[in-house]
Design a protein around this motif. Sequence first.
Motif, PDB file in Angstrom:
ATOM      1  N   HIS A   1      78.367 -32.245  12.021  1.00 38.36           N
ATOM      2  CA  HIS A   1      77.950 -30.913  12.480  1.00 38.36           C
ATOM      3  C   HIS A   1      76.486 -30.960  12.917  1.00 38.36           C
ATOM      4  CE1 HIS A   1      78.167 -26.575  12.828  1.00 38.36           C
ATOM      5  NE2 HIS A   1      76.996 -26.503  12.205  1.00 38.36           N
ATOM      6  N   ARG A   2      76.207 -30.470  14.078  1.00 41.11           N
ATOM      7  CA  ARG A   2      74.857 -30.442  14.622  1.00 41.11           C
ATOM      8  C   ARG A   2      74.446 -29.003  14.899  1.00 41.11           C
ATOM      9  NH1 ARG A   2      72.917 -35.355  16.713  1.00 41.11           N
ATOM     10  NH2 ARG A   2      74.416 -37.081  16.523  1.00 41.11           N
ATOM     11  N   GLY A   3      73.156 -28.784  14.829  1.00 43.27           N
ATOM     12  CA  GLY A   3      72.614 -27.469  15.096  1.00 43.27           C
ATOM     13  C   GLY A   3      71.319 -27.554  15.886  1.00 43.27           C
ATOM     14  N   ILE A   4      70.773 -26.398  16.217  1.00 42.19           N
ATOM     15  CA  ILE A   4      69.529 -26.309  16.991  1.00 42.19           C
ATOM     16  C   ILE A   4      68.554 -25.413  16.238  1.00 42.19           C
ATOM     17  CG2 ILE A   4      68.479 -25.514  19.138  1.00 42.19           C
ATOM     18  CD1 ILE A   4      71.037 -26.186  20.569  1.00 42.19           C
ATOM     19  N   TYR A   5      67.339 -25.905  16.058  1.00 40.16           N
ATOM     20  CA  TYR A   5      66.288 -25.118  15.408  1.00 40.16           C
ATOM     21  C   TYR A   5      65.220 -24.769  16.451  1.00 40.16           C
ATOM     22  CZ  TYR A   5      62.719 -23.648  12.103  1.00 40.16           C
ATOM     23  OH  TYR A   5      61.785 -22.915  11.429  1.00 40.16           O
ATOM     24  N   PRO A   6      65.126 -23.494  16.861  1.00 39.97           N
ATOM     25  CA  PRO A   6      64.160 -23.130  17.904  1.00 39.97           C
ATOM     26  C   PRO A   6      62.738 -22.992  17.330  1.00 39.97           C
ATOM     27  CG  PRO A   6      65.410 -21.198  17.243  1.00 39.97           C
ATOM     28  CD  PRO A   6      65.972 -22.351  16.465  1.00 39.97           C
ATOM     29  N   VAL A   7      61.780 -23.584  18.025  1.00 41.38           N
ATOM     30  CA  VAL A   7      60.361 -23.458  17.670  1.00 41.38           C
ATOM     31  C   VAL A   7      59.650 -22.768  18.824  1.00 41.38           C
ATOM     32  CG1 VAL A   7      58.247 -24.675  17.060  1.00 41.38           C
ATOM     33  CG2 VAL A   7      60.446 -25.539  16.264  1.00 41.38           C
ATOM     34  N   ARG A   8      59.095 -21.596  18.563  1.00 40.88           N
ATOM     35  CA  ARG A   8      58.437 -20.830  19.621  1.00 40.88           C
ATOM     36  C   ARG A   8      57.092 -21.442  19.989  1.00 40.88           C
ATOM     37  NH1 ARG A   8      60.623 -15.983  20.921  1.00 40.88           N
ATOM     38  NH2 ARG A   8      62.282 -15.189  19.563  1.00 40.88           N
ATOM     39  N   LEU A   9      56.673 -21.204  21.228  1.00 36.98           N
ATOM     40  CA  LEU A   9      55.382 -21.700  21.685  1.00 36.98           C
ATOM     41  C   LEU A   9      54.255 -21.056  20.888  1.00 36.98           C
ATOM     42  CD1 LEU A   9      53.730 -23.359  23.738  1.00 36.98           C
ATOM     43  CD2 LEU A   9      53.815 -21.372  25.260  1.00 36.98           C
TER      44      LEU A   9
END
Length: 350
Positions: free
Chosen positions: A307-315
Amino acid sequence: QAILAQYPPSEFTASFDFRRSRRGFHSKMSSGNFRFLNLIKPVMCILPEVQQPDRRIPFKEKLLWTSISLFVFLVCCQIPLYGIVTSKSADPFYWMRVILASNRGTLMELGISPIITSGMVMQLLAGSRVIDVDQSLKEDRALFTGAQKLFGMLITMGEAVAYVMSGMYGDLRELGAGNAILIISQLFFAGIIVILLDELLQKGYGMGSGISLFIATNICESIIWKAFSPTTMNTGRGTEFEGAIVSFFHLLISKPDTTSALREAFYRQTAPNLTNLLATLFVFFIVIYFQGFQVNLPCKFHKIRGHRGIYPVRLFYTSNISIIMQTALVSNLYFFSQLLYQRFKSNMLV
């Protein structure tokens, strides 16, 4: 097997559990977490606290509590401190008061500086493992929050004493002991009000954080006042309005030369002008545009294979935290340096 047969299983298990608990006790005693948090436990019962909501707060009620908190903050910004000597000297914190949400000579003199300073110091101690706090434990979270609140109250008292002792409200000999204690008490209780308002919003009764709300309110108030202020002033070239937009229409009506009126409305130096207002709006929209930029980091879960996921990091991940911390640090250093200078004027190092 012969040795184990001499001891019943219950006695062996009890002895093993005792040794294990004893080792755990000594390991806790050797860490700074146990000693520090235990110092906070006796004080927790007397610290003012906002209870966690026992139900889900509806949107209308959140809006009501946010409005009440904002109203209390704005009222405190307009109530002057009793017992101070009016000073016409320049304000050393004029450019910092917008970030600190403070107002000179009022109950909100300290603004959010104690909350920011206490949070900054406590997070620094926890991040450097000087205070080992397990945020997964409810008790540790409560004790850490109580320690941060207690430290904020102590900083409020320290800053109030520093403001009075540094002569910001007049010479200490002219104020007298009674007025000095009265001013310190007013600043201290106003600081407690700010801490409780911030806690009220953070625990789910309101929308967002109290710190962000107070800073945004202070900035919006300053922008609206400088744009639409009806206050008049005389700069030697006749009567002018302080507000940039009000002054723009006044100059168009009062001056026969339209080009000269537009030039003065956009570039006047004695008061806010339209260039300042347009630059503020430009920066505002640029920040909103870049707020949407983010980098998506791929993540893998060890417990769920494949299982893979995405962790968003804002500018703008840190947002304005660095500016707020820098402003609070500079304000604290300035007043404590003023306090030292008042006491040790002959010292070359001070």
